[in-house]
Design a protein around this motif. Structure first.
Motif, PDB file in Angstrom:
ATOM      1  N   GLY B  50       0.789  -1.218   0.000  1.00 40.72           N
ATOM      2  CA  GLY B  50       0.000   0.000   0.000  1.00 40.72           C
ATOM      3  C   GLY B  50       0.820   1.266   0.000  1.00 40.72           C
ATOM      4  O   GLY B  50       0.353   2.318  -0.405  1.00 40.72           O
ATOM      5  N   THR B  51       2.093   1.186   0.456  1.00 35.09           N
ATOM      6  CA  THR B  51       2.869   2.420   0.560  1.00 35.09           C
ATOM      7  C   THR B  51       3.892   2.557  -0.547  1.00 35.09           C
ATOM      8  O   THR B  51       4.779   3.388  -0.483  1.00 35.09           O
ATOM      9  N   ARG B  52       3.769   1.726  -1.585  1.00 34.65           N
ATOM     10  CA  ARG B  52       4.832   1.739  -2.581  1.00 34.65           C
ATOM     11  C   ARG B  52       4.857   3.010  -3.403  1.00 34.65           C
ATOM     12  O   ARG B  52       5.860   3.665  -3.524  1.00 34.65           O
ATOM     13  N   LYS B  53       3.686   3.393  -3.966  1.00 29.03           N
ATOM     14  CA  LYS B  53       3.670   4.641  -4.728  1.00 29.03           C
ATOM     15  C   LYS B  53       2.531   5.492  -4.166  1.00 29.03           C
ATOM     16  O   LYS B  53       1.381   5.287  -4.485  1.00 29.03           O
ATOM     17  N   MET B  54       2.894   6.446  -3.315  1.00 25.74           N
ATOM     18  CA  MET B  54       1.865   7.196  -2.621  1.00 25.74           C
ATOM     19  C   MET B  54       1.379   8.338  -3.496  1.00 25.74           C
ATOM     20  O   MET B  54       2.158   9.096  -4.034  1.00 25.74           O
ATOM     21  N   GLU B  55       0.085   8.410  -3.632  1.00 22.77           N
ATOM     22  CA  GLU B  55      -0.477   9.477  -4.447  1.00 22.77           C
ATOM     23  C   GLU B  55      -1.289  10.409  -3.596  1.00 22.77           C
ATOM     24  O   GLU B  55      -1.773  10.039  -2.538  1.00 22.77           O
ATOM     25  N   ARG B  56      -1.455  11.651  -4.054  1.00 24.38           N
ATOM     26  CA  ARG B  56      -2.256  12.612  -3.312  1.00 24.38           C
ATOM     27  C   ARG B  56      -3.712  12.172  -3.282  1.00 24.38           C
ATOM     28  O   ARG B  56      -4.426  12.410  -2.325  1.00 24.38           O
ATOM     29  N   ASP B  57      -4.137  11.523  -4.381  1.00 25.34           N
ATOM     30  CA  ASP B  57      -5.509  11.060  -4.474  1.00 25.34           C
ATOM     31  C   ASP B  57      -5.495   9.558  -4.213  1.00 25.34           C
ATOM     32  O   ASP B  57      -5.241   8.784  -5.137  1.00 25.34           O
ATOM     33  N   PRO B  58      -5.765   9.109  -2.996  1.00 25.53           N
ATOM     34  CA  PRO B  58      -5.506   7.697  -2.696  1.00 25.53           C
ATOM     35  C   PRO B  58      -6.579   6.788  -3.270  1.00 25.53           C
ATOM     36  O   PRO B  58      -7.732   7.154  -3.379  1.00 25.53           O
ATOM     37  N   LYS B  59      -6.188   5.598  -3.655  1.00 20.00           N
ATOM     38  CA  LYS B  59      -7.175   4.613  -4.050  1.00 20.00           C
ATOM     39  C   LYS B  59      -6.654   3.249  -3.653  1.00 20.00           C
ATOM     40  O   LYS B  59      -5.476   3.061  -3.436  1.00 20.00           O
ATOM     41  N   GLY B  60      -7.546   2.281  -3.542  1.00 22.35           N
ATOM     42  CA  GLY B  60      -7.145   0.908  -3.264  1.00 22.35           C
ATOM     43  C   GLY B  60      -6.531   0.751  -1.897  1.00 22.35           C
ATOM     44  O   GLY B  60      -7.029   1.264  -0.900  1.00 22.35           O
ATOM     45  N   VAL B  61      -5.385   0.039  -1.854  1.00 21.94           N
ATOM     46  CA  VAL B  61      -4.787  -0.310  -0.570  1.00 21.94           C
ATOM     47  C   VAL B  61      -4.338   0.934   0.187  1.00 21.94           C
ATOM     48  O   VAL B  61      -4.447   1.001   1.413  1.00 21.94           O
ATOM     49  N   GLN B  62      -3.835   1.933  -0.565  1.00 24.59           N
ATOM     50  CA  GLN B  62      -3.389   3.141   0.135  1.00 24.59           C
ATOM     51  C   GLN B  62      -4.542   3.798   0.865  1.00 24.59           C
ATOM     52  O   GLN B  62      -4.397   4.300   1.980  1.00 24.59           O
ATOM     53  N   ASN B  63      -5.724   3.772   0.219  1.00 23.72           N
ATOM     54  CA  ASN B  63      -6.913   4.335   0.844  1.00 23.72           C
ATOM     55  C   ASN B  63      -7.231   3.618   2.151  1.00 23.72           C
ATOM     56  O   ASN B  63      -7.515   4.233   3.177  1.00 23.72           O
ATOM     57  N   LEU B  64      -7.164   2.273   2.098  1.00 25.26           N
ATOM     58  CA  LEU B  64      -7.435   1.487   3.292  1.00 25.26           C
ATOM     59  C   LEU B  64      -6.438   1.821   4.396  1.00 25.26           C
ATOM     60  O   LEU B  64      -6.812   2.024   5.564  1.00 25.26           O
ATOM     61  N   LEU B  65      -5.151   1.889   4.043  1.00 21.68           N
ATOM     62  CA  LEU B  65      -4.141   2.179   5.052  1.00 21.68           C
ATOM     63  C   LEU B  65      -4.343   3.571   5.638  1.00 21.68           C
ATOM     64  O   LEU B  65      -4.155   3.779   6.834  1.00 21.68           O
ATOM     65  N   GLU B  66      -4.716   4.536   4.769  1.00 23.74           N
ATOM     66  CA  GLU B  66      -4.944   5.880   5.299  1.00 23.74           C
ATOM     67  C   GLU B  66      -6.140   5.898   6.228  1.00 23.74           C
ATOM     68  O   GLU B  66      -6.134   6.596   7.250  1.00 23.74           O
ATOM     69  N   PHE B  67      -7.181   5.122   5.885  1.00 26.44           N
ATOM     70  CA  PHE B  67      -8.343   5.045   6.759  1.00 26.44           C
ATOM     71  C   PHE B  67      -7.943   4.484   8.120  1.00 26.44           C
ATOM     72  O   PHE B  67      -8.339   5.002   9.165  1.00 26.44           O
ATOM     73  N   LEU B  68      -7.104   3.414   8.114  1.00 26.78           N
ATOM     74  CA  LEU B  68      -6.643   2.830   9.372  1.00 26.78           C
ATOM     75  C   LEU B  68      -5.844   3.855  10.175  1.00 26.78           C
ATOM     76  O   LEU B  68      -6.027   3.982  11.382  1.00 26.78           O
ATOM     77  N   TRP B  69      -4.961   4.572   9.473  1.00 31.27           N
ATOM     78  CA  TRP B  69      -4.127   5.553  10.154  1.00 31.27           C
ATOM     79  C   TRP B  69      -4.980   6.636  10.795  1.00 31.27           C
ATOM     80  O   TRP B  69      -4.764   7.037  11.938  1.00 31.27           O
ATOM     81  N   ASP B  70      -5.976   7.119  10.032  1.00 37.22           N
ATOM     82  CA  ASP B  70      -6.883   8.140  10.557  1.00 37.22           C
ATOM     83  C   ASP B  70      -7.607   7.640  11.799  1.00 37.22           C
ATOM     84  O   ASP B  70      -7.727   8.347  12.800  1.00 37.22           O
TER      85      ASP B  70
END
Lengths: 156, 242
Positions: B50-70
Motif C-alpha cells: 500500500g505504501t509503494r507509490k503514494m499518491e495525493r488522491d488515494p485509491k485501493g490499498v493506500q486508501n485502506l491504510l490511510e483510513f486505518l491511520w486516521d
C-alpha cells in the motif's frame, strides 16, 4: 524441520493453560520490534502523506477564499466603473443633442433672415415699380385728361 | 490438559498443549511464534503493497491504510490529548493492528492444514504469554510516559483528589495489566473453545454464527486493548487543571 521440532519437543515439560515461560520476554521483544518496523513502514510515511494533504487542502482553501474576495472586490470596482462610464455617455449624448438643436435653430434663423431680406428687397422693388408705374399712369392719366379736356374744349 | 475424543474420531479438542522449542534451558511456545510470524508477514505485505507509490488522491490499498491511520490517530488523540499523542501513536497503532491481525488470523486462516507434533496452531493472542507481554508493555509505557513528561511530579497522581485514594491507585497499578491481559486472553481462547466444541458436536453450519460472533468480538477486543492502553498513557501525561 520436523525432526528438529521433534528433537526440541523431546525434553518438553507438561503444558497447561497458564504456562508462562520464555515466550513472554521474546514476545515483548517481538512487539517492540514490530512497533519500530511499523513506525518506519506505515505510521511515518502514511502520516506524512495524510498531514501533507490536510495542509495542502487548508492552504488551498485559504488561497481560494482570498482569490474569491479579490474577485468580488474587482467585480464591485468594475460595476462602479461601468456605471460611471454609462453616466458619462448619457451626458455626452444630451450635450450632442443640445448642440444639434442649437445648430438647427441657428440655421433656421439664418434662413428665415435671408428669406426676409429677399422678401423685403422684392417688396421694395415692387413698391418702386409700382410707384414708377403709378407715376407713368398718372402721367398718362394727366395726358389723357388733358387730351379729353382739350377735345371737350375743342368740340364746343 | 484436557482431551476429549468421540468414538468415530470426527474431531478432537485439547487445551493447553504447546509445541515446545528449546533455547538453552529455556522453553518457548513454538506454535505462538509460528502463527504470529505468519500474521505479521501478512500485515507487513499489505503495508508494503500500500505504501509503494503514494499518491495525493488515494485509491485501493493506500486508501485502506490511510483510513486505518486516521482511525488510530483519532483514537490516540481522543485518549491521550493533543499535546502528547504524536509520540505514542505508533505504539497504540501497533497494539491495535497486531492484536487485530492475530485475532482475525486465528479465526480465518485454516491452521489445521499444518499438523504440528504437539499442540496446534491458532491465534497467537490465545496464549497467556502474548497477552501478558503486551499488558506489561502497556504498564511500562504509561509509567515511562508519566515519568518522562512530569518527572517525579508524576507520583502526585497517586494522591490526586485525596490521599485516601493512595491504596486504590497502587492496586490499580497491578489490576490494570492483569485485566488487560486476561480480558484479551479469555475472550480469544473462549471463542476458539466455543467454535471448537460446536464443530466437535455438529461440524457443519452450526459453528458459523459463533464464528461470526467471534470475528466481531475479537475485533472489538483489539479496539478495547488499544483504547485502554491509550487511556492509561493519557491519564499518566494528563495535566490536572484545578
Amino acid at each position: 524441520m520436523t525432526s528438529w521440532l521433534l528433537l526440541a519437543e523431546a525434553g518438553a515439560p507438561e503444558g497447561g493453560l497458564f504456562d508462562l515461560d520464555a515466550t513472554l520476554p521474546l514476545m515483548v521483544i517481538q512487539v517492540v520490534l514490530l512497533t519500530f518496523i511499523l513506525n518506519g513502514l506505515f505510521f511515518r510515511p502514511i502520516g506524512k502523506t495524510v498531514e501533507d494533504r490536510e495542509g495542502y487542502i487548508s492552504t488551498s482553501r485559504a488561497d481560494a477564499k482570498q482569490k474569491l474576495a479579490q474577485v468580488e472586490r474587482l467585480e464591485a470596482q468594475l460595476t462602479e466603473q461601468l456605471r460611471g462610464a454609462r453616466q458619462q455617455s448619457q451626458q455626452l449624448i444630451t450635450e450632442a443633442e443640445q448642440e444639434v438643436d442649437r445648430l438647427y435653430r441657428e440655421a433656421l434663423a439664418m434662413a428665415q433672415a435671408e428669406a426676409n431680406t429677399v422678401r423685403e428687397k422684392s417688396r421694395q422693388e415692387i413698391e418702386i415699380q409700382k410707384a414708377a408705374a403709378t407715376q407713368s399712369l398718372q402721367v398718362e392719366a394727366d395726358r389723357l385728361s388733358n387730351l379729353i379736356v382739350d377735345r371737350l374744349l375743342a368740340s364746343r | 490438559m484436557v482431551s476429549l475424543s468421540f468414538p468415530f474420531h470426527i474431531a478432537e479438542l485439547e487445551v493447553g498443549q504447546h509445541l515446545y522449542w528449546q533455547i538453552g534451558h529455556l522453553n518457548l511456545h513454538g506454535q505462538v511464534f509460528i502463527s504470529s510470524w505468519v500474521v505479521i508477514g501478512a500485515l507487513l505485505t499489505l503495508i508494503v503493497l500500500g505504501t509503494r507509490k503514494m499518491e495525493r488522491d488515494p485509491k485501493g490499498v493506500q486508501n485502506l491504510l490511510e483510513f486505518l491511520w486516521d482511525y488510530i490517530r483519532d483514537l490516540a488523540r481522543e485518549q491521550i490529548g493533543e499535546k502528547a499523542y504524536r509520540d505514542w501513536l505508533p505504539f497504540i497503532g501497533t497494539l491495535f493492528l497486531f492484536i487485530f491481525v492475530c485475532n482475525w488470523g486465528g479465526a480465518l486462516v485454516p491452521w489445521k492444514l499444518v499438523k504440528l507434533p504437539s499442540g496446534e496452531l491458532g491465534a497467537p493472542t490465545a496464549d497467556i504469554n502474548t497477552t501478558v507481554a503486551m499488558a506489561l508493555l502497556v504498564s511500562l509505557s504509561y509509567f515511562y510516559a508519566g515519568l518522562s513528561r512530569k518527572g517525579l511530579r508524576y507520583f502526585e497522581y497517586y494522591v490526586e483528589p485525596t490521599p485516601i485514594m493512595l491504596p486504590f491507585k497502587i492496586i490499580e497499578d497491578f489490576t490494570k495489566p492483569l485485566s488487560l491481559s486476561f480480558r484479551l486472553f479469555g475472550n480469544i481462547l473462549a471463542d476458539e473453545l466455543v467454535v471448537g466444541v460446536l464443530a466437535f458436536l455438529v461440524p457443519v453450519i452450526v459453528p458459523l454464527p459463533a464464528m461470526f460472533l467471534g470475528l466481531f468480538t475479537s475485533a472489538i477486543q483489539a479496539l478495547i486493548f488499544a483504547t485502554l492502553a491509550a487511556n492509561y498513557i493519557g491519564e499518566a501525561v494528563h495535566e490536572e487543571h484545578h
